[in-house]
Design a protein around this motif. Structure first.
Motif: not given
Length: 453
Positions: A286, A316-318, A321, A363-364, A368, A438
């Motif tokens: 991230n 990528y998690a977040g 965008t 979704k994030e 993970q 978050r």
């Protein structure tokens, strides 16, 4: 030279052979006392593994009577006493059966079902465990043959660790986890074989007198059997050790490459995975940076470190965008607000916003934790009596007024996950902190459950 031989000589303080023989035979015998001590030791070791307490596990090793029959088996092979060998093998089998039964019963009823690090450490034996068992057994037989035993025997019991592998095997049986069972039982077999083997070699080296009549042909057969057993136990451990070395070398190179690229690009790592067999480096990251560029830089650095054809997977998690998606969501919200009359449906607007945010977080989390079976996110109100309120997940506590009990309502986000195995406390804390950040500091309650087998 003669003086050096005197320094390393084992003869000058060696006990009488008859005394050595009597001591070893006494420890081989099975009695009611030994049975109860074994059951208690297994129970203590199982509890130690269950609560991850090294001190408790060490205590169980010290009171265990398992070492006696194993030393007796090696000694019997050295002095040619088939009766002693048969007695030792029978007693080892009895001890193992009782140990597995006790450990299995304990791990079947205990409410603590998570495999801790002390338990997991006994599921992957390798060549180093062979060396530990051999040198530990060597120290044990040397101490037994001295006029004064000294303090070597307790150290040998701790170093060779016969109890924890049997308890871990019981854990595997209780949970139907055959990987744990076979790994732990193989470690126990390594300890048994190489403690007995080192006892045999040093009994021969010390020239202890023969106690049985064995023909030359039978003696040759015994040597062949011993060689086959030793090789059969040692070869798989050598293979596992080679894999461990390769994994460590690959991990070192991969960690160095990831650290260098991270400093260059400025991202932070949520999770990482290194696999030397597939030459795979997997990252969930991230922050700033471009996934394609990170992948390219990692590949270049690993190839420069000598890793041919590395496989790089960066997710990528977040933090990445899509602007078009954001614009579309914003337009939808604006259109919906324009349709509202007098603010009567403001709750609907908030519900849409919350749903969109929860869907993005879901979704994030999936990115993970791809191994997760179930992920549930919900919102609601929490009610707690302030005098009995637990500390909230984000560090907040219920309001208090001069110590009086105050009832209060607070909005909370509930996140529930179900996976095959429970994560470590550190991993839970990491996810909890990430969720609070978050959700911009909202109170988050995280529940993590292990899938029922």
């Amino acid at each position: 030279m003669a003086r050096l031989q005197d320094v390393f000589s084992l003869r000058h303080d060696q006990a009488h052979p008859d005394k050595i023989d009597a001591a070893i035979r006494a420890n081989v015998r099975v009695s009611g006392t030994n049975m109860w001590v074994l059951i208690f030791a297994i129970a203590v070791a199982s509890i130690g593994l269950n609560v991850n307490s090294t001190a408790v596990i060490i205590g169980a090793m010290l009171i265990s009577p398992l070492m006696g029959p194993i030393v007796g088996m090696g000694y019997g092979a050295a002095v040619g006493d088939m009766g002693l060998i048969r007695q030792a093998l029978r007693n080892i089998a009895i001890f193992v059966a009782i140990s597995l039964f006790t450990a299995t019963v304990y791990f079947s009823v205990t409410p603590l079902q998570e495999a801790q690090s002390e338990l997991l450490a006994r599921t992957q034996p390798n060549l180093w465990d062979v060396l530990i068992a051999f040198f530990g057994g060597s120290a044990g037989i040397v101490a037994i043959t001295r006029k004064e035993g000294g303090n070597a025997i307790p150290g040998v019991a701790i170093a060779t660790a016969l109890m924890p592998p049997l308890c871990t095997a019981g854990f595997g049986l209780a949970h139907g986890n055959w990987h744990y069972f076979f790994g732990a039982f193989y470690l126990f077999c390594i300890n048994c074989v190489f403690i007995a083997f080192s006892t045999l070699l040093f009994a021969k080296l010390l020239k202890l007198p023969r106690r049985g009549l064995v023909t030359d042909s039978r003696r040759k057969l015994h040597r062949i059997v011993i060689a086959v057993v030793v090789l059969a136990v040692m070869v798989p451990s050598g293979y596992l050790a080679a894999g461990l070395v390769k994994q460590e070398l690959f991990n070192t190179k991969a960690s160095a490459a990831v650290k260098a690229v991270q400093q260059q690009e400025g991202f932070y790592i949520l999770r990482s995975l290194f696999n030397h067999k597939e030459k795979l480096v997997g990252l969930i990251i991230n922050g700033t940076g471009n996934s394609d560029r990170v992948t390219q830089l990692l590949k270049q650095r690993l190839e420069a470190a000598g890793v041919s054809s590395p496989q790089i997977k960066v997710l990528y998690a977040g933090g990445n965008t899509d602007l078009n998606e954001m614009k579309q969501e914003l337009e939808k919200s604006q259109n919906h607000i324009a349709e509202l009359k007098g603010g009567a449906d403001i709750d609907s607007v908030l519900a849409i916003k919350n749903h969109s945010e929860d869907e993005a977080v879901l979704k994030e989390i999936q990115a993970q934790y791809p191994e997760a079976d179930t992920i549930i996110i919900g919102r609601g109100m929490v009610w707690e009596r302030a005098g009995q309120a637990k500390e909230a997940a984000d560090g907040e506590t219920a309001e208090k007024n001069d110590g009086a009990a105050i009832e209060n309502n607070r909005q909370v986000v509930m996140v529930s996950m179900e996976t095959a195995e429970m994560p470590s406390e550190k991993e839970k804390q990491r996810l909890q902190a990430w969720l609070v950040q978050r959700y911009n500091g909202m109170q988050v309650r995280l529940q993590w459950k292990e899938r029922l087998r």
